[in-house]
Scaffold this motif. Structure first.
Motif, PDB file in Angstrom:
ATOM      1  N   SER A 140      -2.343   0.141   0.640  1.00 52.91           N
ATOM      2  CA  SER A 140      -1.975   1.124   1.664  1.00 52.91           C
ATOM      3  C   SER A 140      -1.483   2.418   1.044  1.00 52.91           C
ATOM      4  N   ASN A 145      -6.457   6.030  -1.257  1.00 52.27           N
ATOM      5  CA  ASN A 145      -5.956   6.604  -0.008  1.00 52.27           C
ATOM      6  C   ASN A 145      -5.304   7.964  -0.233  1.00 52.27           C
ATOM      7  N   ALA A 152      -8.670   8.570   4.886  1.00 56.12           N
ATOM      8  CA  ALA A 152      -8.417   7.170   4.545  1.00 56.12           C
ATOM      9  C   ALA A 152      -8.414   6.314   5.811  1.00 56.12           C
ATOM     10  N   ASP A 154      -7.407   3.612   8.636  1.00 56.30           N
ATOM     11  CA  ASP A 154      -6.124   3.157   9.172  1.00 56.30           C
ATOM     12  C   ASP A 154      -6.396   2.054  10.198  1.00 56.30           C
ATOM     13  N   SER A 156      -5.362   0.238   6.376  1.00 64.54           N
ATOM     14  CA  SER A 156      -5.962   0.461   5.079  1.00 64.54           C
ATOM     15  C   SER A 156      -7.007  -0.613   4.749  1.00 64.54           C
TER      16      SER A 156
END
Length: 299
Positions: A140, A145, A152, A154, A156
């Protein structure tokens, strides 16, 4: 007549010597594979519990009850779906990348030995160490990221329901690629260089030579790579266990072998785990045989 009798005795003597040399391996196979497999089949038809040494507990015959539980458990269905997703991604990538890299590394390149070793290093490195690197990159708060910023995903990568299994497939492809490159490199040594020279004289480019000479020349190795990749992929355990904390999120990365461990060891249902293991074995054999037939059809 005497000569014939003598030849027959010699053949029998040779057979006995061969059997003597083969006996240790036969005993090994029986001890490591045949006996545990038979015991697993027996457990799968009984209500079985692990007990302390010396303790006696009845193991009643329950027929196909464990198999019924396996086929009606939604987590089992998800585990096999995850493995199919894994194989669809991992197997083509493994075959394609390893063959292309092997063909490139088989040519006369600067630092060829270095590149061969570099591709092989992940395969011989401990999985725990590689998982730490992968988590550092795709966690994460990982490097990827941070590089992607607002692009990135979401949640992760490794905690995303849709991305967890593909990420494991990419990880295993990267980790095992060096081994399959070595297999193809060995196979390429049996492809005559005169074929490439003749094709070059006829005006065939590098791409044409690859598909007309390299691919058919290493087809037996491709069959081996296919089957090996399918078997290792279907027995996936350490990667989802370490990368996603035991098959998460919401069983999105659980595998049948990981589920066998959770059911049999953590939850104390080895009979269920044994039945699941037999189903997985049949599943893997069916896919491996299908892959072999498809691979060998072009020969």
């Amino acid at each position: 007549m005497t000569l014939s009798h003598s030849n027959g005795s010699g053949r029998r003597g040779t057979s006995r010597i061969g059997a003597l040399f083969a006996a240790p391996y036969v005993l090994f196979v029986l001890a490591v594979f045949a006996v545990p497999l038979g015991y697993t089949v027996w457990i799968s038809f009984h209500r079985f519990y692990f007990t302390a040494p010396g303790a006696g507990v009845d193991s009643p015959w329950i027929g196909l009850s464990n198999y019924r539980d396996v086929f009606t458990d939604p987590v089992v269905g998800r585990a096999f779906l995850n493995i199919l997703i894994f194989l669809v991604i991992n197997v083509p990538l493994t075959v394609g990348l390893s063959l292309v890299l092997a063909a490139a590394l088989n040519a006369k390149l600067p630092f060829r030995s270095f590149f061969r070793a570099a591709y092989y290093v992940p395969y011989v490195t401990a999985s725990v160490a590689l998982v730490a690197v992968w988590a550092f990159l795709f966690g994460s708060d990982g490097l990827v990221n941070h590089a992607l910023g607002g692009l990135a995903p979401d949640p992760s990568w490794l905690v995303n329901t849709h991305l967890a299994m593909p990420m494991i497939a990419f990880f295993v492809t990267w980790k095992q690629l060096g081994f399959f490159v070595m297999l193809y490199l060995a196979a390429l040594q049996n492809v005559s260089g005169e074929l490439y020279e003749a094709a070059a004289v006829d005006g065939a480019g590098s791409v044409r030579r690859f598909f007309s000479i390299t691919v058919p020349g290493v087809r037996p190795a491709t069959t081996l790579v296919l089957i090996y990749a399918i078997i290792t992929g279907a027995n996936l355990f350490s990667e989802p266990y370490l990368l996603t904390g035991g098959g998460g999120p919401d069983h999105a990365s659980v595998s049948p072998v990981l589920l066998m461990y959770q059911k049999g060891i953590e939850q104390g249902h080895p009979d269920f785990a044994a039945a699941l293991g037999i189903v997985l074995m049949v599943f893997v054999l069916a896919i491996a045989l299908l892959a072999r037939k498809i691979s060998e059809r072009g020969e």
